[in-house]
Design a protein around this motif. Structure first.
Motif, PDB file in Angstrom:
ATOM      1  N   PHE A   1      20.474  -7.136  -1.755  1.00  0.00           N
ATOM      2  CA  PHE A   1      21.013  -6.534  -0.531  1.00  0.00           C
ATOM      3  C   PHE A   1      20.872  -5.012  -0.591  1.00  0.00           C
ATOM      4  O   PHE A   1      20.419  -4.387   0.375  1.00  0.00           O
ATOM      5  CB  PHE A   1      22.484  -6.914  -0.350  1.00  0.00           C
ATOM      6  CG  PHE A   1      23.131  -6.250   0.841  1.00  0.00           C
ATOM      7  CD1 PHE A   1      23.075  -6.844   2.091  1.00  0.00           C
ATOM      8  CD2 PHE A   1      23.785  -5.030   0.712  1.00  0.00           C
ATOM      9  CE1 PHE A   1      23.655  -6.229   3.193  1.00  0.00           C
ATOM     10  CE2 PHE A   1      24.364  -4.407   1.803  1.00  0.00           C
ATOM     11  CZ  PHE A   1      24.303  -5.011   3.044  1.00  0.00           C
ATOM     12  N   ASN A   2      21.248  -4.417  -1.706  1.00  0.00           N
ATOM     13  CA  ASN A   2      21.186  -2.965  -1.868  1.00  0.00           C
ATOM     14  C   ASN A   2      19.756  -2.463  -1.699  1.00  0.00           C
ATOM     15  O   ASN A   2      19.513  -1.468  -1.007  1.00  0.00           O
ATOM     16  CB  ASN A   2      21.696  -2.555  -3.248  1.00  0.00           C
ATOM     17  CG  ASN A   2      23.117  -2.977  -3.512  1.00  0.00           C
ATOM     18  OD1 ASN A   2      23.664  -3.844  -2.848  1.00  0.00           O
ATOM     19  ND2 ASN A   2      23.727  -2.380  -4.524  1.00  0.00           N
ATOM     20  N   THR A   3      18.823  -3.139  -2.341  1.00  0.00           N
ATOM     21  CA  THR A   3      17.417  -2.731  -2.280  1.00  0.00           C
ATOM     22  C   THR A   3      16.900  -2.816  -0.849  1.00  0.00           C
ATOM     23  O   THR A   3      16.240  -1.888  -0.362  1.00  0.00           O
ATOM     24  CB  THR A   3      16.565  -3.630  -3.206  1.00  0.00           C
ATOM     25  OG1 THR A   3      17.106  -3.566  -4.526  1.00  0.00           O
ATOM     26  CG2 THR A   3      15.113  -3.183  -3.217  1.00  0.00           C
ATOM     27  N   GLN A   4      17.194  -3.908  -0.171  1.00  0.00           N
ATOM     28  CA  GLN A   4      16.724  -4.085   1.204  1.00  0.00           C
ATOM     29  C   GLN A   4      17.375  -3.074   2.148  1.00  0.00           C
ATOM     30  O   GLN A   4      16.707  -2.535   3.049  1.00  0.00           O
ATOM     31  CB  GLN A   4      16.990  -5.509   1.668  1.00  0.00           C
ATOM     32  CG  GLN A   4      16.119  -6.529   0.921  1.00  0.00           C
ATOM     33  CD  GLN A   4      16.489  -7.946   1.277  1.00  0.00           C
ATOM     34  OE1 GLN A   4      16.016  -8.479   2.275  1.00  0.00           O
ATOM     35  NE2 GLN A   4      17.345  -8.558   0.457  1.00  0.00           N
ATOM     36  N   LEU A   5      18.658  -2.799   1.953  1.00  0.00           N
ATOM     37  CA  LEU A   5      19.338  -1.805   2.786  1.00  0.00           C
ATOM     38  C   LEU A   5      18.728  -0.424   2.579  1.00  0.00           C
ATOM     39  O   LEU A   5      18.444   0.290   3.555  1.00  0.00           O
ATOM     40  CB  LEU A   5      20.837  -1.774   2.468  1.00  0.00           C
ATOM     41  CG  LEU A   5      21.653  -0.714   3.217  1.00  0.00           C
ATOM     42  CD1 LEU A   5      21.627  -0.973   4.723  1.00  0.00           C
ATOM     43  CD2 LEU A   5      23.088  -0.695   2.700  1.00  0.00           C
TER      44      LEU A   5
ATOM     45  N   ILE B   1      11.894  -2.863   9.701  1.00  0.00           N
ATOM     46  CA  ILE B   1      13.334  -2.592   9.795  1.00  0.00           C
ATOM     47  C   ILE B   1      14.069  -3.779  10.388  1.00  0.00           C
ATOM     48  O   ILE B   1      15.121  -4.190   9.887  1.00  0.00           O
ATOM     49  CB  ILE B   1      13.600  -1.306  10.611  1.00  0.00           C
ATOM     50  CG1 ILE B   1      13.161  -0.081   9.812  1.00  0.00           C
ATOM     51  CG2 ILE B   1      15.067  -1.195  11.008  1.00  0.00           C
ATOM     52  CD1 ILE B   1      13.131   1.207  10.620  1.00  0.00           C
ATOM     53  N   VAL B   2      13.521  -4.355  11.450  1.00  0.00           N
ATOM     54  CA  VAL B   2      14.159  -5.520  12.078  1.00  0.00           C
ATOM     55  C   VAL B   2      14.200  -6.691  11.098  1.00  0.00           C
ATOM     56  O   VAL B   2      15.226  -7.370  10.968  1.00  0.00           O
ATOM     57  CB  VAL B   2      13.448  -5.903  13.391  1.00  0.00           C
ATOM     58  CG1 VAL B   2      13.921  -7.248  13.916  1.00  0.00           C
ATOM     59  CG2 VAL B   2      13.659  -4.818  14.445  1.00  0.00           C
ATOM     60  N   LEU B   3      13.096  -6.920  10.391  1.00  0.00           N
ATOM     61  CA  LEU B   3      13.083  -7.999   9.390  1.00  0.00           C
ATOM     62  C   LEU B   3      14.115  -7.750   8.294  1.00  0.00           C
ATOM     63  O   LEU B   3      14.882  -8.652   7.920  1.00  0.00           O
ATOM     64  CB  LEU B   3      11.698  -8.146   8.780  1.00  0.00           C
ATOM     65  CG  LEU B   3      10.655  -8.827   9.647  1.00  0.00           C
ATOM     66  CD1 LEU B   3       9.278  -8.728   9.005  1.00  0.00           C
ATOM     67  CD2 LEU B   3      11.026 -10.275   9.893  1.00  0.00           C
ATOM     68  N   LEU B   4      14.154  -6.541   7.778  1.00  0.00           N
ATOM     69  CA  LEU B   4      15.121  -6.218   6.727  1.00  0.00           C
ATOM     70  C   LEU B   4      16.564  -6.304   7.231  1.00  0.00           C
ATOM     71  O   LEU B   4      17.458  -6.719   6.487  1.00  0.00           O
ATOM     72  CB  LEU B   4      14.845  -4.826   6.158  1.00  0.00           C
ATOM     73  CG  LEU B   4      13.613  -4.724   5.271  1.00  0.00           C
ATOM     74  CD1 LEU B   4      13.239  -3.268   5.039  1.00  0.00           C
ATOM     75  CD2 LEU B   4      13.837  -5.449   3.952  1.00  0.00           C
ATOM     76  N   ALA B   5      16.788  -5.920   8.475  1.00  0.00           N
ATOM     77  CA  ALA B   5      18.139  -5.973   9.036  1.00  0.00           C
ATOM     78  C   ALA B   5      18.683  -7.400   9.014  1.00  0.00           C
ATOM     79  O   ALA B   5      19.895  -7.612   8.876  1.00  0.00           O
ATOM     80  CB  ALA B   5      18.144  -5.432  10.465  1.00  0.00           C
ATOM     81  N   LYS B   6      17.815  -8.362   9.126  1.00  0.00           N
ATOM     82  CA  LYS B   6      18.249  -9.760   9.096  1.00  0.00           C
ATOM     83  C   LYS B   6      18.150 -10.354   7.696  1.00  0.00           C
ATOM     84  O   LYS B   6      19.081 -11.005   7.234  1.00  0.00           O
ATOM     85  CB  LYS B   6      17.409 -10.597  10.080  1.00  0.00           C
ATOM     86  CG  LYS B   6      17.635 -10.226  11.517  1.00  0.00           C
ATOM     87  CD  LYS B   6      19.073 -10.498  11.896  1.00  0.00           C
ATOM     88  CE  LYS B   6      19.745  -9.302  12.505  1.00  0.00           C
ATOM     89  NZ  LYS B   6      21.178  -9.377  12.620  1.00  0.00           N
ATOM     90  N   THR B   7      17.045 -10.113   7.000  1.00  0.00           N
ATOM     91  CA  THR B   7      16.856 -10.762   5.706  1.00  0.00           C
ATOM     92  C   THR B   7      17.801 -10.244   4.635  1.00  0.00           C
ATOM     93  O   THR B   7      18.119 -10.971   3.691  1.00  0.00           O
ATOM     94  CB  THR B   7      15.405 -10.614   5.193  1.00  0.00           C
ATOM     95  OG1 THR B   7      15.106  -9.235   5.007  1.00  0.00           O
ATOM     96  CG2 THR B   7      14.422 -11.268   6.145  1.00  0.00           C
ATOM     97  N   MET B   8      18.274  -9.015   4.769  1.00  0.00           N
ATOM     98  CA  MET B   8      19.148  -8.482   3.714  1.00  0.00           C
ATOM     99  C   MET B   8      20.450  -9.261   3.593  1.00  0.00           C
ATOM    100  O   MET B   8      21.109  -9.206   2.557  1.00  0.00           O
ATOM    101  CB  MET B   8      19.408  -6.982   3.902  1.00  0.00           C
ATOM    102  CG  MET B   8      20.141  -6.590   5.127  1.00  0.00           C
ATOM    103  SD  MET B   8      20.084  -4.782   5.257  1.00  0.00           S
ATOM    104  CE  MET B   8      21.609  -4.515   6.113  1.00  0.00           C
ATOM    105  N   PHE B   9      20.795 -10.013   4.614  1.00  0.00           N
ATOM    106  CA  PHE B   9      22.007 -10.840   4.553  1.00  0.00           C
ATOM    107  C   PHE B   9      21.720 -12.266   4.073  1.00  0.00           C
ATOM    108  O   PHE B   9      22.646 -13.017   3.789  1.00  0.00           O
ATOM    109  CB  PHE B   9      22.684 -10.890   5.924  1.00  0.00           C
ATOM    110  CG  PHE B   9      23.250  -9.565   6.328  1.00  0.00           C
ATOM    111  CD1 PHE B   9      24.456  -9.109   5.775  1.00  0.00           C
ATOM    112  CD2 PHE B   9      22.600  -8.744   7.227  1.00  0.00           C
ATOM    113  CE1 PHE B   9      24.998  -7.899   6.123  1.00  0.00           C
ATOM    114  CE2 PHE B   9      23.127  -7.511   7.579  1.00  0.00           C
ATOM    115  CZ  PHE B   9      24.324  -7.090   7.038  1.00  0.00           C
ATOM    116  N   TYR B  10      20.430 -12.647   4.004  1.00  0.00           N
ATOM    117  CA  TYR B  10      20.092 -14.035   3.686  1.00  0.00           C
ATOM    118  C   TYR B  10      19.124 -14.202   2.524  1.00  0.00           C
ATOM    119  O   TYR B  10      19.050 -15.284   1.967  1.00  0.00           O
ATOM    120  CB  TYR B  10      19.501 -14.738   4.915  1.00  0.00           C
ATOM    121  CG  TYR B  10      20.387 -14.635   6.122  1.00  0.00           C
ATOM    122  CD1 TYR B  10      21.620 -15.294   6.152  1.00  0.00           C
ATOM    123  CD2 TYR B  10      20.027 -13.872   7.223  1.00  0.00           C
ATOM    124  CE1 TYR B  10      22.454 -15.199   7.251  1.00  0.00           C
ATOM    125  CE2 TYR B  10      20.871 -13.769   8.335  1.00  0.00           C
ATOM    126  CZ  TYR B  10      22.071 -14.428   8.340  1.00  0.00           C
ATOM    127  OH  TYR B  10      22.889 -14.336   9.409  1.00  0.00           O
TER     128      TYR B  10
END
Length: 148
Positions: free
Chosen positions: A87-91, A136-145
């Motif tokens: 999560f940290n890395t993706q954020l 950014i849109v992909l990371l905004a969703k994938t960082m939670f999953y």
């Protein structure tokens, strides 16, 4: 409603407007550069759209960044240890990409004001921002999953 909640809603609306604008200019408006559209018509459409974009987009970009900064305090620990968790890395990657978008936006605005924004620069900036926005849109969703 908390400050975070309000910032989150503002962030989402501004992001929708910005991503939608970039999507439209990159994938839809580029069609007017075909041989089927007369040069005069193309110039008139581009001028009208640019006039509106120059008035609206700085507010949208300001809104997305100010609301993002307002929300960032909640994730201070993630920013402090960017490789401690997926999560940290993706954020952190999402934020880096956002600053890349901001840099391209500022380059475009500067070049527009100086009268040095060529068609090639405009095309490059739109494509670069579009690619960054998709990530950014992909990371905004994938960082939670997505975790590794």
């Amino acid at each position: 409603m908390s400050v975070y909640s309000v910032a989150h809603i503002i962030h989402l609306f501004c992001a929708i407007v910005f991503v939608g604008g970039v999507f439209f200019e990159t994938l839809v408006l580029s069609a007017i550069h075909s041989k089927d559209v007369p040069r005069e018509a193309r110039k008139a459409v581009e001028k009208a759209i640019m006039r509106r974009a120059v008035r609206v987009m700085p507010w949208v970009v300001g809104g997305v960044f100010l609301s993002g900064l307002t929300m960032a305090h909640r994730y201070a620990a993630a920013f402090a240890a960017p490789f401690a968790a997926p999560f940290n890395t993706q954020l952190c990657l999402k934020v880096l990409l956002a600053f890349g978008v901001l840099a391209h936006f500022l380059i475009a605005v500067t070049k527009m004001r100086r009268g040095t924004l060529t068609a090639a620069w405009s095309k490059y900036i739109h494509l670069a921002v579009f690619c960054q926005m998709v990530m950014i849109v992909l990371l905004a969703k994938t960082m939670f999953y997505v975790a590794w």
